[in-house]
Write a protein that holds these residues in place. Structure first.
Motif, PDB file in Angstrom:
ATOM      1  N   ASP A  68       0.794  -1.037   0.105  1.00 55.90           N
ATOM      2  CA  ASP A  68      -0.019  -0.191   0.060  1.00 55.90           C
ATOM      3  C   ASP A  68       0.708   1.235   0.087  1.00 55.90           C
ATOM      4  O   ASP A  68       1.270   1.645   1.305  1.00 55.90           O
ATOM      5  N   HIS A  69       1.343   1.766  -1.233  1.00 52.26           N
ATOM      6  CA  HIS A  69       2.192   2.625  -1.315  1.00 52.26           C
ATOM      7  C   HIS A  69       1.313   4.128  -1.556  1.00 52.26           C
ATOM      8  O   HIS A  69       2.268   5.189  -1.640  1.00 52.26           O
ATOM      9  N   HIS A  70       0.238   3.784  -1.524  1.00 48.54           N
ATOM     10  CA  HIS A  70      -0.475   5.272  -1.492  1.00 48.54           C
ATOM     11  C   HIS A  70      -0.752   5.735  -0.217  1.00 48.54           C
ATOM     12  O   HIS A  70      -0.537   7.059   0.318  1.00 48.54           O
ATOM     13  N   ARG A  71      -1.115   4.786   0.981  1.00 48.59           N
ATOM     14  CA  ARG A  71      -1.541   5.431   2.260  1.00 48.59           C
ATOM     15  C   ARG A  71      -0.027   5.453   3.030  1.00 48.59           C
ATOM     16  O   ARG A  71       0.036   6.036   3.991  1.00 48.59           O
ATOM     17  N   ILE A 122       4.080   5.807   3.029  1.00 51.67           N
ATOM     18  CA  ILE A 122       4.967   6.381   1.989  1.00 51.67           C
ATOM     19  C   ILE A 122       6.468   6.188   2.845  1.00 51.67           C
ATOM     20  O   ILE A 122       6.644   5.972   4.096  1.00 51.67           O
ATOM     21  N   ASP A 179       9.179   8.026  -3.114  1.00 52.05           N
ATOM     22  CA  ASP A 179       8.020   7.630  -3.199  1.00 52.05           C
ATOM     23  C   ASP A 179       7.595   8.013  -4.699  1.00 52.05           C
ATOM     24  O   ASP A 179       8.296   8.643  -5.382  1.00 52.05           O
ATOM     25  N   GLU A 180       6.301   7.728  -5.040  1.00 54.78           N
ATOM     26  CA  GLU A 180       5.792   7.903  -6.393  1.00 54.78           C
ATOM     27  C   GLU A 180       5.651   9.571  -6.641  1.00 54.78           C
ATOM     28  O   GLU A 180       5.297  10.092  -5.657  1.00 54.78           O
ATOM     29  N   ARG A 185       0.527   8.568   5.598  1.00 54.92           N
ATOM     30  CA  ARG A 185       0.673   9.871   4.777  1.00 54.92           C
ATOM     31  C   ARG A 185      -0.581  10.767   5.256  1.00 54.92           C
ATOM     32  O   ARG A 185      -0.725  11.858   5.366  1.00 54.92           O
TER      33      ARG A 185
END
Length: 418
Positions: free
Chosen positions: A66-69, A71, A104-105, A312
């Protein structure tokens, strides 16, 4: 009149000694107790303090994917303390803190894409004959050292460390005449297992940085075959790696790739010596090598925890309320010994299949060099035990010690004789 809902109380902080020799020698009982506390626990670590730690296979996998929530950049999550930890480094060494594992992205996607293009040119299967030759050369030096030391020789210093370093020199395409000094500097970095050790290693790091900048300039004018040249030439939509990004990638290869592999080799030798029946089965049939190495990766779990992630925003994860900026760590060793995923996880089984361990992480930050590390470990074990079938410890097993460094299950020394 409305009454505000009270803020949820954080769970009590639990303490587990993850640095002791008792834990490093046999981590499975402690890891089981951690999972019994829950899939996400609040744990106190030395220096770092209280952090969230994912303990089960599913929780670790969910956190890493879960690299959206969650980081990598603490500053983007509002954690100023963690963001400032690297400011003590001299300005000239700052580039080594910018590698893709802490990006991060979309920065990570850009760097990973360029690096993957370079790695695709380094076919591991095609490299195997050269890897075998490098292993044999390292074993020649091990035998010479053993002849001078009839009481025993340190396998970690004389084989497990120099062999992967020789592979890195080969992979980067460094000139043969430069490899001894490069190996000396890089070896010093890999031995720095504490903050004090890192401080002592700073002069060597500075020399290595200067050398790499000069080598980049040389290869800009006269490209060589190898990963460094491939990284310099990798291009996507007109974008290339900067010089600082090239330096960061080489250091990532040294610190993550080399250290992980050397300790995996040494740790695997000790595990096999601890399990003589399975060692005999492996040496009688090297077709088991691939599954054996996968199991040794799971069983040892050298990298016991991941680099931290940061929330995040305020969120809920695994039934716990997480505040923005809080640090979360995935315990890979606990995930790799989760009985819900692995039958009899505290037992070594060289035939274990499937074996979906997370020794190399998971998600977008999973180790890019996993295939190379597996090949190096497989080759090292096969060449070592084939050449020295009577290999044994040179000291009582009770004298073998692991490093105290938290998050890593690496040996201090491995004295052997034959």
């Amino acid at each position: 009149m409305s009454i505000e809902n009270p803020k949820p109380m954080e769970p009590s902080v639990v303490r587990f000694d993850l640095c002791s020799q008792a834990f490093k020698q046999d981590p499975f009982p402690t890891l089981a107790k951690m999972r019994a506390q829950g899939p996400l626990i609040r744990i106190r670590l030395p220096i770092i303090g209280a952090v969230w730690m994912a303990t089960t296979y599913d929780a670790v996998n969910d956190l890493l994917r879960d690299h959206h929530r969650f980081i990598q950049n603490p500053a983007a999550a509002g954690n100023r303390f963690a963001a400032g930890l690297m400011r003590w480094l001299p300005r000239s060494l700052r580039p080594i803190t910018t590698h893709m594992l802490i990006r991060d992205e979309p920065d990570h996607r850009r760097l990973r894409g360029l690096v993957e293009r370079a790695f695709l040119r380094q076919n591991v299967d095609a490299l195997r004959p050269r890897l075998e030759a490098l292993a044999d050369e390292a074993l020649d030096r091990l035998a010479e050292q053993a002849a001078r030391s009839p009481g025993g020789v340190d396998l970690l210093t004389e084989f497990a460390r120099p062999f992967p370093l020789a592979v890195i020199c080969e992979l980067l395409g460094l000139p043969a005449e430069d490899r001894p000094k490069f190996t000396q500097w890089a070896s010093g970095i890999s031995k720095a297992g504490s903050l004090v050790g890192i401080l002592f290693a700073l002069p060597g790091i500075s020399k290595l940085m200067r050398y790499l900048r000069e080598e980049i300039q040389r290869q800009t004018e006269h490209p060589r075959d190898g990963l460094l040249s491939a990284l310099m030439q990798a291009e996507e939509a007109g974008d290339r790696l900067t010089e600082d990004e090239l330096l960061a990638m080489v250091f990532l290869l040294l610190l993550a790739g080399h250290e992980t592999t050397l300790h995996q080799i040494a740790g695997s030798v000790l595990i096999l010596l601890d399990h003589p029946e399975q060692l005999r089965e492996l040496t009688a049939d090297w077709s088991l090598a691939e599954t054996a190495v996968q199991e040794l990766l799971r069983y040892l779990s050298f990298a016991q925890v991941t680099k931290p992630r940061y929330a995040r925003e305020d969120l809920e994860f695994q039934g716990q309320a997480i505040r923005r900026g809080q640090m979360l760590i995935a315990c890979l060793a606990s995930a790799n010994s989760d009985p819900s995923r692995f039958e009899n996880p505290d037992q070594l089984d060289l035939h274990r299949e499937p074996n979906r361990h997370v020794a190399f992480g998971a998600g977008i930050h999973a180790c890019l060099g996993a295939k190379l590390a597996r090949a190096e470990t497989e080759i090292a074990l096969q060449r070592l035990f084939t050449r020295f079938p009577n290999l044994q410890l040179a000291v009582p097993r009770s004298q073998i010690r692991f490093t105290k460094r938290i998050g890593a299950r690496g040996l201090v020394q491995l004295p052997v004789r034959w």
